[in-house]
Design a protein around this motif. Structure first.
Motif, PDB file in Angstrom:
ATOM      1  N   SER A 195     -40.429 -21.990  20.742  1.00  0.00           N
ATOM      2  CA  SER A 195     -39.169 -21.721  21.255  1.00  0.00           C
ATOM      3  C   SER A 195     -38.889 -20.203  20.964  1.00  0.00           C
ATOM      4  CB  SER A 195     -38.114 -22.487  20.395  1.00  0.00           C
ATOM      5  OG  SER A 195     -38.283 -22.383  19.175  1.00  0.00           O
ATOM      6  N   SER A 196     -39.776 -19.700  20.081  1.00  0.00           N
ATOM      7  CA  SER A 196     -39.574 -18.193  19.924  1.00  0.00           C
ATOM      8  C   SER A 196     -40.207 -17.226  20.692  1.00  0.00           C
ATOM      9  CB  SER A 196     -39.900 -17.858  18.233  1.00  0.00           C
ATOM     10  OG  SER A 196     -41.204 -18.241  17.755  1.00  0.00           O
ATOM     11  N   LEU A 197     -41.350 -17.852  21.556  1.00  0.00           N
ATOM     12  CA  LEU A 197     -41.900 -17.127  22.245  1.00  0.00           C
ATOM     13  C   LEU A 197     -41.012 -16.355  23.310  1.00  0.00           C
ATOM     14  CD1 LEU A 197     -45.175 -19.268  22.634  1.00  0.00           C
ATOM     15  CD2 LEU A 197     -44.888 -17.265  21.273  1.00  0.00           C
ATOM     16  N   ARG A 198     -41.575 -15.189  23.728  1.00  0.00           N
ATOM     17  CA  ARG A 198     -40.797 -14.371  24.753  1.00  0.00           C
ATOM     18  C   ARG A 198     -41.876 -14.030  25.805  1.00  0.00           C
ATOM     19  NH1 ARG A 198     -37.638 -16.772  22.526  1.00  0.00           N
ATOM     20  NH2 ARG A 198     -35.701 -15.964  21.632  1.00  0.00           N
ATOM     21  N   LEU A 199     -41.801 -14.611  26.976  1.00  0.00           N
ATOM     22  CA  LEU A 199     -42.775 -14.158  27.954  1.00  0.00           C
ATOM     23  C   LEU A 199     -42.532 -12.667  28.740  1.00  0.00           C
ATOM     24  CD1 LEU A 199     -43.124 -17.686  29.913  1.00  0.00           C
ATOM     25  CD2 LEU A 199     -44.518 -16.763  28.334  1.00  0.00           C
ATOM     26  N   ARG A 200     -43.409 -12.101  29.204  1.00  0.00           N
ATOM     27  CA  ARG A 200     -43.498 -10.721  29.680  1.00  0.00           C
ATOM     28  C   ARG A 200     -42.875 -11.276  31.374  1.00  0.00           C
ATOM     29  NH1 ARG A 200     -48.849  -7.557  27.949  1.00  0.00           N
ATOM     30  NH2 ARG A 200     -48.553  -7.706  25.498  1.00  0.00           N
ATOM     31  N   THR A 201     -42.311 -10.229  31.884  1.00  0.00           N
ATOM     32  CA  THR A 201     -41.567 -10.433  32.945  1.00  0.00           C
ATOM     33  C   THR A 201     -42.716 -10.589  34.069  1.00  0.00           C
ATOM     34  OG1 THR A 201     -40.024  -8.917  32.629  1.00  0.00           O
ATOM     35  CG2 THR A 201     -40.184  -9.312  34.870  1.00  0.00           C
ATOM     36  N   HIS A 202     -43.683  -9.993  33.936  1.00  0.00           N
ATOM     37  CA  HIS A 202     -44.912 -10.019  35.154  1.00  0.00           C
ATOM     38  C   HIS A 202     -45.710 -11.610  35.023  1.00  0.00           C
ATOM     39  CE1 HIS A 202     -47.100  -8.296  31.662  1.00  0.00           C
ATOM     40  NE2 HIS A 202     -48.167  -8.906  32.386  1.00  0.00           N
ATOM     41  N   ILE A 203     -45.570 -12.247  34.099  1.00  0.00           N
ATOM     42  CA  ILE A 203     -46.237 -13.496  34.006  1.00  0.00           C
ATOM     43  C   ILE A 203     -45.279 -14.671  33.989  1.00  0.00           C
ATOM     44  CG2 ILE A 203     -48.154 -12.354  32.768  1.00  0.00           C
ATOM     45  CD1 ILE A 203     -47.066 -13.730  30.316  1.00  0.00           C
ATOM     46  N   ARG A 204     -44.045 -14.528  34.140  1.00  0.00           N
ATOM     47  CA  ARG A 204     -43.164 -15.720  34.147  1.00  0.00           C
ATOM     48  C   ARG A 204     -43.495 -16.352  35.243  1.00  0.00           C
ATOM     49  NH1 ARG A 204     -37.426 -12.663  32.358  1.00  0.00           N
ATOM     50  NH2 ARG A 204     -38.075 -12.336  30.263  1.00  0.00           N
ATOM     51  N   PHE A 205     -43.851 -16.080  36.573  1.00  0.00           N
ATOM     52  CA  PHE A 205     -44.034 -16.740  37.576  1.00  0.00           C
ATOM     53  C   PHE A 205     -45.367 -17.734  37.264  1.00  0.00           C
ATOM     54  CE2 PHE A 205     -46.502 -17.903  41.536  1.00  0.00           C
ATOM     55  CZ  PHE A 205     -45.649 -18.662  42.212  1.00  0.00           C
ATOM     56  N   GLU A 206     -46.307 -17.116  36.654  1.00  0.00           N
ATOM     57  CA  GLU A 206     -47.634 -18.063  36.307  1.00  0.00           C
ATOM     58  C   GLU A 206     -47.259 -19.052  35.374  1.00  0.00           C
ATOM     59  OE1 GLU A 206     -47.295 -14.829  36.670  1.00  0.00           O
ATOM     60  OE2 GLU A 206     -48.786 -13.940  37.980  1.00  0.00           O
ATOM     61  N   ALA A 207     -46.335 -18.597  34.542  1.00  0.00           N
ATOM     62  CA  ALA A 207     -45.970 -19.759  33.453  1.00  0.00           C
ATOM     63  C   ALA A 207     -45.287 -20.974  34.202  1.00  0.00           C
ATOM     64  CB  ALA A 207     -45.064 -19.137  32.441  1.00  0.00           C
ATOM     65  N   ILE A 208     -44.404 -20.730  34.830  1.00  0.00           N
ATOM     66  CA  ILE A 208     -43.840 -21.980  35.727  1.00  0.00           C
ATOM     67  C   ILE A 208     -44.891 -22.493  36.419  1.00  0.00           C
ATOM     68  CG2 ILE A 208     -42.204 -22.228  37.822  1.00  0.00           C
ATOM     69  CD1 ILE A 208     -40.526 -19.896  37.018  1.00  0.00           C
ATOM     70  N   ALA A 209     -45.717 -21.873  37.125  1.00  0.00           N
ATOM     71  CA  ALA A 209     -46.898 -22.738  37.787  1.00  0.00           C
ATOM     72  C   ALA A 209     -47.587 -23.641  36.850  1.00  0.00           C
ATOM     73  CB  ALA A 209     -47.727 -21.825  38.650  1.00  0.00           C
ATOM     74  N   PHE A 210     -47.738 -22.931  35.667  1.00  0.00           N
ATOM     75  CA  PHE A 210     -48.738 -23.663  34.522  1.00  0.00           C
ATOM     76  C   PHE A 210     -47.925 -24.928  34.199  1.00  0.00           C
ATOM     77  CE2 PHE A 210     -49.359 -24.369  30.084  1.00  0.00           C
ATOM     78  CZ  PHE A 210     -50.989 -24.918  30.100  1.00  0.00           C
ATOM     79  N   VAL A 211     -46.596 -24.701  34.234  1.00  0.00           N
ATOM     80  CA  VAL A 211     -45.754 -25.847  33.513  1.00  0.00           C
ATOM     81  C   VAL A 211     -45.719 -27.158  34.570  1.00  0.00           C
ATOM     82  CG1 VAL A 211     -43.492 -26.754  33.365  1.00  0.00           C
ATOM     83  CG2 VAL A 211     -44.194 -24.542  31.909  1.00  0.00           C
ATOM     84  N   VAL A 212     -45.736 -26.694  35.897  1.00  0.00           N
ATOM     85  CA  VAL A 212     -45.882 -27.795  37.028  1.00  0.00           C
ATOM     86  C   VAL A 212     -47.143 -28.330  36.993  1.00  0.00           C
ATOM     87  CG1 VAL A 212     -45.812 -27.750  39.538  1.00  0.00           C
ATOM     88  CG2 VAL A 212     -44.049 -26.358  38.553  1.00  0.00           C
ATOM     89  N   LEU A 213     -48.377 -27.709  37.068  1.00  0.00           N
ATOM     90  CA  LEU A 213     -49.575 -28.013  36.843  1.00  0.00           C
ATOM     91  C   LEU A 213     -49.641 -29.260  35.624  1.00  0.00           C
ATOM     92  CD1 LEU A 213     -51.982 -25.128  37.981  1.00  0.00           C
ATOM     93  CD2 LEU A 213     -51.301 -27.037  39.352  1.00  0.00           C
ATOM     94  N   LEU A 214     -48.993 -28.636  34.619  1.00  0.00           N
ATOM     95  CA  LEU A 214     -49.177 -29.481  33.408  1.00  0.00           C
ATOM     96  C   LEU A 214     -48.533 -30.806  33.643  1.00  0.00           C
ATOM     97  CD1 LEU A 214     -50.303 -29.900  30.280  1.00  0.00           C
ATOM     98  CD2 LEU A 214     -48.031 -28.584  29.904  1.00  0.00           C
ATOM     99  N   GLY A 215     -47.231 -30.865  34.284  1.00  0.00           N
ATOM    100  CA  GLY A 215     -46.772 -31.972  34.720  1.00  0.00           C
ATOM    101  C   GLY A 215     -47.093 -32.894  35.547  1.00  0.00           C
ATOM    102  N   ALA A 216     -47.936 -32.320  36.572  1.00  0.00           N
ATOM    103  CA  ALA A 216     -48.624 -33.217  37.401  1.00  0.00           C
ATOM    104  C   ALA A 216     -49.967 -33.613  36.607  1.00  0.00           C
ATOM    105  CB  ALA A 216     -49.031 -32.106  38.570  1.00  0.00           C
ATOM    106  N   ALA A 217     -50.666 -33.097  35.760  1.00  0.00           N
ATOM    107  CA  ALA A 217     -51.724 -33.537  35.098  1.00  0.00           C
ATOM    108  C   ALA A 217     -51.221 -34.603  34.194  1.00  0.00           C
ATOM    109  CB  ALA A 217     -52.340 -32.497  34.328  1.00  0.00           C
ATOM    110  N   LEU A 218     -50.161 -34.660  33.650  1.00  0.00           N
ATOM    111  CA  LEU A 218     -49.754 -35.724  32.592  1.00  0.00           C
ATOM    112  C   LEU A 218     -49.209 -36.871  33.331  1.00  0.00           C
ATOM    113  CD1 LEU A 218     -47.229 -33.651  30.396  1.00  0.00           C
ATOM    114  CD2 LEU A 218     -49.173 -35.154  29.753  1.00  0.00           C
ATOM    115  N   ILE A 219     -48.845 -36.784  34.693  1.00  0.00           N
ATOM    116  CA  ILE A 219     -48.544 -37.788  35.651  1.00  0.00           C
ATOM    117  C   ILE A 219     -49.914 -38.663  36.144  1.00  0.00           C
ATOM    118  CG2 ILE A 219     -47.321 -38.682  37.802  1.00  0.00           C
ATOM    119  CD1 ILE A 219     -45.508 -36.421  37.324  1.00  0.00           C
ATOM    120  N   SER A 220     -50.870 -37.724  36.589  1.00  0.00           N
ATOM    121  CA  SER A 220     -51.955 -38.366  37.255  1.00  0.00           C
ATOM    122  C   SER A 220     -53.171 -38.658  36.284  1.00  0.00           C
ATOM    123  CB  SER A 220     -52.645 -37.354  38.154  1.00  0.00           C
ATOM    124  OG  SER A 220     -53.036 -36.060  37.427  1.00  0.00           O
TER     125      SER A 220
END
Length: 273
Positions: A195-220
């Motif tokens: 909760s204390s981590l702060r993402l840099r502006t230029h990698i926030r889109f990549e972080a969202i994509a990673f969370v989406v992939l992680l959610g898909a992996a947890l389901i499949s």
């Protein structure tokens, strides 16, 4: 002379606290339901109930802050829910699944895990009002959080689910693993606070994509993904300890430099009266 009229003090909980406390109660129900499925031998469903409890535990605090529904009652209920959902429930699930084959040692390890989870929560509650908390002020946690500890303790179950090998069910393997995860929860090891981590502006889109992939992996492939997450978390421990060590050394240097610089300054001259 007339006496001032006393207004009756409000009783009960404010309405805004109902939603977060209801979510916490659902987490408690989910953790207890995991024990019920473990008794009937439905291991995957039992683990799923603990995972649902961890998700609910992660959002009840955010709901409380969103609606400004924080309360002492909610904090106590959350601790009770965590102790049962992430201490008692995983301990009993692992005991019924594997540790019962070593009745004395297995039950001892299950007890250690449940008690150490309660001790961690008690230490957390006791330190809420403490101003000086070196780990927290540096953006770290002390030991593994109780939901993480529960997830790590059930790693042999994940491996057994997707490999089918009875090796992972051996109580000689599960017992020391459960005890080690219990010690990790109450240890003073500095762990990353996400909760204390702060993402840099230029990698926030990549972080969202990673969370989406992680959610898909947890389901499949949930058990493969949970295994990966457990191994990844354990791999971060040396880095978190090293990172906190650097911050601790920097604080030590600052505490030495500041008094020395203050002593080198000339003392102000007092005016004669």
């Amino acid at each position: 002379m007339s006496r001032p009229v006393r207004r009756p003090s409000p009783r009960g909980l404010p309405l805004r606290t109902v939603a977060p406390n209801a979510v916490t109660a659902l987490a408690l129900c989910s953790g207890l339901t995991g024990i019920r499925f473990a008794i009937s031998g439905q291991w995957e469903t039992a683990v799923l109930m603990v995972m649902i409890a961890s998700v609910l535990d992660g959002i009840d605090g955010r709901i409380a802050r969103m609606v400004r529904g924080e309360s002492r009652f909610g904090a106590e209920l959350d601790s009770l829910s965590d102790a049962i959902s992430f201490g008692v429930s995983p301990a009993l699930i692992l005991y019924l699944w594997s540790l019962k084959d070593l009745p004395r040692l297995g039950w001892l390890c299950a007890l250690i895990f449940a008690v150490f989870c309660a001790l961690r929560l008690a230490r957390f509650n006791a330190a809420i009002d403490v101003v000086e908390q070196p780990h927290k002020s540096a953006g770290f946690l002390t030991g593994a959080p109780s939901p993480v500890g529960a997830g790590l303790a059930m790693l042999p179950l994940y491996l057994w689910f997707w490999t089918g090998l009875d090796f992972w069910r051996s109580p000689l393997l599960v017992a020391p693993w459960v005890a080690a995860m219990a010690v990790l929860m109450v240890s003073s090891v500095a762990t990353f606070s996400w909760s204390s981590l702060r993402l840099r502006t230029h990698i926030r889109f990549e972080a969202i994509a990673f969370v989406v992939l992680l959610g898909a992996a947890l389901i499949s492939a949930p058990w493969h993904t949970l295994t990966f997450l457990c191994v990844a978390y354990l791999a971060t421990l040396p880095f978190s300890v090293a990172a906190y060590g650097r911050i601790k050394r920097q604080r030590g240097l600052q505490s030495v430099v500041l008094p020395a610089s203050a002593a080198s300054e000339p003392a102000p001259e007092h005016e004669a009266h």
